[in-house]
Design a protein around this motif. Structure first.
Motif, mmCIF file in Angstrom:
data_model
loop_
_atom_site.group_PDB
_atom_site.id
_atom_site.type_symbol
_atom_site.label_atom_id
_atom_site.label_comp_id
_atom_site.label_asym_id
_atom_site.label_seq_id
_atom_site.Cartn_x
_atom_site.Cartn_y
_atom_site.Cartn_z
ATOM 1 N N PHE A 125 -0.123 6.298 6.416
ATOM 2 C CA PHE A 125 0.899 7.273 6.775
ATOM 3 C C PHE A 125 1.514 8.025 5.611
ATOM 4 C CE2 PHE A 125 3.628 3.514 6.115
ATOM 5 C CZ PHE A 125 4.628 4.062 5.346
ATOM 6 N N LEU A 126 1.143 7.719 4.380
ATOM 7 C CA LEU A 126 1.871 8.344 3.284
ATOM 8 C C LEU A 126 1.241 9.646 2.812
ATOM 9 C CD1 LEU A 126 4.244 8.163 1.417
ATOM 10 C CD2 LEU A 126 2.893 6.833 -0.155
ATOM 11 N N TYR A 178 0.816 -1.206 0.000
ATOM 12 C CA TYR A 178 0.000 0.000 0.000
ATOM 13 C C TYR A 178 0.856 1.265 0.000
ATOM 14 C CZ TYR A 178 -3.719 -3.261 1.030
ATOM 15 O OH TYR A 178 -4.600 -4.294 0.970
ATOM 16 N N PHE A 179 2.041 1.154 0.543
ATOM 17 C CA PHE A 179 2.968 2.289 0.499
ATOM 18 C C PHE A 179 3.194 2.710 -0.954
ATOM 19 C CE2 PHE A 179 7.184 4.102 0.151
ATOM 20 C CZ PHE A 179 7.276 4.965 1.223
ATOM 21 N N PHE A 180 3.270 1.765 -1.847
ATOM 22 C CA PHE A 180 3.542 2.073 -3.245
ATOM 23 C C PHE A 180 2.274 2.211 -4.086
ATOM 24 C CE2 PHE A 180 7.672 0.336 -1.976
ATOM 25 C CZ PHE A 180 8.524 1.290 -2.521
ATOM 26 N N VAL A 181 1.245 1.398 -3.822
ATOM 27 C CA VAL A 181 0.081 1.406 -4.717
ATOM 28 C C VAL A 181 -1.245 1.566 -3.985
ATOM 29 C CG1 VAL A 181 1.226 0.026 -6.480
ATOM 30 C CG2 VAL A 181 -0.091 -1.123 -4.695
ATOM 31 N N ARG A 223 -9.533 3.928 -8.368
ATOM 32 C CA ARG A 223 -10.519 2.927 -7.925
ATOM 33 C C ARG A 223 -9.975 1.508 -8.096
ATOM 34 N NH1 ARG A 223 -15.133 3.546 -4.815
ATOM 35 N NH2 ARG A 223 -16.861 2.279 -5.559
ATOM 36 N N LEU A 224 -9.038 1.326 -9.039
ATOM 37 C CA LEU A 224 -8.472 0.007 -9.287
ATOM 38 C C LEU A 224 -7.434 -0.376 -8.245
ATOM 39 C CD1 LEU A 224 -7.969 0.274 -13.155
ATOM 40 C CD2 LEU A 224 -9.899 -0.722 -11.926
ATOM 41 N N PHE A 225 -6.905 0.607 -7.543
ATOM 42 C CA PHE A 225 -5.868 0.327 -6.557
ATOM 43 C C PHE A 225 -6.497 -0.178 -5.263
ATOM 44 C CE2 PHE A 225 -1.723 2.517 -7.815
ATOM 45 C CZ PHE A 225 -1.948 2.251 -9.159
ATOM 46 N N PRO A 226 -5.786 -0.943 -4.460
ATOM 47 C CA PRO A 226 -6.380 -1.502 -3.227
ATOM 48 C C PRO A 226 -6.637 -0.427 -2.184
ATOM 49 C CG PRO A 226 -4.036 -2.015 -3.339
ATOM 50 C CD PRO A 226 -4.399 -1.406 -4.656
ATOM 51 N N THR A 237 -2.955 6.634 -0.924
ATOM 52 C CA THR A 237 -1.637 7.045 -0.439
ATOM 53 C C THR A 237 -0.472 6.547 -1.271
ATOM 54 O OG1 THR A 237 -1.511 5.083 0.946
ATOM 55 C CG2 THR A 237 -2.480 7.041 1.943
ATOM 56 N N GLY A 238 -0.715 5.732 -2.294
ATOM 57 C CA GLY A 238 0.389 5.092 -3.000
ATOM 58 C C GLY A 238 1.354 6.078 -3.626
ATOM 59 N N ILE A 239 2.615 5.925 -3.299
ATOM 60 C CA ILE A 239 3.631 6.868 -3.749
ATOM 61 C C ILE A 239 3.816 6.805 -5.267
ATOM 62 C CG2 ILE A 239 5.614 5.324 -3.478
ATOM 63 C CD1 ILE A 239 7.136 7.707 -2.283
#
Length: 550
Positions: A206-207, A142-145, A270-273, A149-151
């Protein structure tokens, strides 16, 4: 950070000399110390300043920065203690976590709520990180995607800057500063991913715009040269796609989603978790139905005390559920106001359509949905011992002609619906045989529960008492009136007897009628459909006031 780091060049003018002085480093330290007092993980960012200065030989500036950071932090913690009762604001007693705001309700709720109302801290941190590979893996994902919040979508330039620092060496001294700042960013991410891995699974992420925002500042200062054309082009392509998606989503859902998350209602996001299961976004509340957590991700469902409403033509309502059941079957009790309607279910792997059974006044059905397998299993911040399976899915309502329709939906959770569970045996029924038109008459019932399930009005599968009036002779199957449904006075266990009275409204038109009194599974079926006969029925004669005496 800019004040503290100053400039690596030889000072040539007044401003250069000011930025290269210890006063500049001390000023930067003061501001960093204040940031740490507000959110203590920022210490990982603050200490990057004196370390970078010391590694590049500017020891007096490093000392000035370190002293000012420590002094300001001490003052900030003392002020926090004075104002909030805790040196760290996040350790203060919280008064906003209660049943009214949607946090734990039901069995064991009092104990969990006391964790926030009377106990300090929402979490405890130790020196040793919490080694939970699965949870840390999800947190990193989730940090990335992550959707919010995905970076990769929200900060692709940050990754380019970090790449330039790590792989774009040009000047040894400046590279050392950049590597130190990037190391601080990595340390900040590792702190949340290793020491607070559940942060994604039971609180705020947190991102984006929150905990990690200060990390971007270090990444802006870390590179010592501008990105190349290709790197800039890739960043702008990603930024253009995400901006177009966000703008399109906001335009399409402006009337139905007025929240700060409207950019993620449709499109790429919307496609991201969805990365959080217990966070309250923009006033939308978690629900604890059937002793399970039901989280409404978006506002496309009207949520009530016992269920929610779907509307045809509105975007699909997305829900996240968390339960201890291994099978995870999703059970829904659905009642629509139109006879032809279907419920559309979609999760990460499959899409299913369920056509509701036409019934009097609309359509209804009890849906048992087998969701796709989930790999998300974790505990919550209020109960670290319970490991729950977490599933995300969407529900929408569709009509064949695209016309309007509404459906009331109840989440039944682990409760199965089996007709043989619901059996009733009438011991006595007092129903008057005649009455004045448009008057109210009182009925009395004694009914034994001979099934294998409790009868309860507040149950996920609610039981009520109601009546129907048919005109005699019964040439039509539809009743001329369906009386208001009455709640049960208490929970009726198998073998117990229900004793209650209810009022029936006689019709306004005189004539001969049949009054049928029965128990009903709200929104689904009368008991008569399974038992073969209603709880009670009797022909009645309705007369006018003038004829009542005869």
């Amino acid at each position: 950070l800019a004040l503290g780091l100053g400039d690596n060049r030889e000072p040539t003018g007044p401003m250069d000399r000011l930025f290269a002085s210890r006063w500049s480093a001390a000023a930067g330290g003061v501001l960093l110390g204040l940031s740490v007092s507000m959110r203590y993980p920022n210490l990982l960012l603050a200490i990057a300043l004196p370390i970078a200065l010391a590694l590049t030989g500017r020891r007096s500036r490093a000392l000035a920065a370190a002293v000012s950071i420590v002094a300001t932090l001490a003052g900030g913690l003392a002020l926090n203690q004075l104002l909030t009762g805790a040196a760290v604001p996040y350790k203060a007693v919280r008064a906003t976590f209660n049943e009214e705001t949607g946090y734990p309700a039901g069995e064991g709720a009092e104990e969990r709520l006391s964790h926030f109302q009377t106990a300090q801290a929402t979490h405890r941190l130790g020196v040793v990180p919490q080694v939970q590979p699965a949870v840390t893996f999800y947190s990193t994902l989730y940090f990335f995607v992550g959707r919010h919040t995905g970076i990769l979508l929200y900060g692709p330039a940050a990754l380019v800057f970090a790449w330039l620092v790590v792989f774009g060496h040009r000047h040894a001294q400046r590279d050392l500063v950049g590597l130190t700042l990037v190391a601080a960013v990595v340390a900040l991410a590792a702190f949340y991913l290793l020491w607070m891995p559940r942060n994604y699974f039971g609180g705020a992420t947190f991102l984006g715009n929150r905990y990690f925002l200060t990390g971007y500042v270090l990444l802006l200062l870390a590179p010592q040269r501008a990105p190349g054309r290709r790197a800039l082009a890739s960043v702008w392509v990603i930024a253009g796609l995400t901006f177009f998606s966000a703008a399109t989503s906001s335009a399409r859902t402006w009337d139905t989603d007025g929240t700060s998350q409207m950019h993620a209602s449709v499109g790429i996001f919307r496609l991201f978790p969805y990365e959080s299961t217990a966070m309250d976004l923009d006033g939308r509340r978690d629900r604890y139905w059937s002793d399970e957590l039901v989280r409404f991700v978006d506002p496309f469902a009207k949520v009530g005390a016992q269920g929610f409403k779907l509307s045809a033509g509105s975007p699909a309502a997305e829900l996240v559920t968390a339960c201890s059941r291994e099978h995870g079957v999703i059970r829904l009790l659905v009642q629509s106001d139109v006879p032809e309607v279907e419920v559309v279910y979609r999760d990460w792997l499959q899409k299913k359509r369920f056509r509701l059974k036409s019934a009097s006044g609309g359509a209804r059905g009890f849906l048992e949905i087998v969701p796709s397998p989930t790999v998300r299993r974790h505990s919550y911040w209020w109960d670290s011992d319970a490991s729950l399976a977490v599933r995300s899915f969407r529900l929408s309502l569709r009509t064949p002609d695209g016309g309007p329709a509404d459906a009331e939906v109840r989440y039944a959770g682990p409760y199965r619906f089996v007709p043989r569970f619901y059996r009733a045996e009438t011991e006595s029924a007092r129903i008057p045989g005649h009455g004045r038109a448009a008057s109210l008459r009182r009925l009395a019932l004694r009914v034994r529960n001979v099934g294998s399930r409790y009868w309860e009005t507040d149950d996920p599968i609610p039981i009520l008492v109601g009546y129907r009036l048919f005109r005699l002779p019964r040439t039509e199957s539809e009743p001329v009136a369906i009386g208001p449904f009455s709640p049960l006075p208490r929970r009726i266990a198998p073998g117990e007897v229900l004793e209650m009275e209810l009022e029936a409204a006689w019709p306004e038109e005189e004539g001969r009628y049949e009054l049928v009194v029965d128990l009903v599974v709200a929104g689904l079926n009368w008991f008569e459909e399974w038992n073969g006969a209603p709880v009670a029925h009797r022909p009645i004669r309705v007369v006018t006031a003038a004829d009542e005496g005869t």
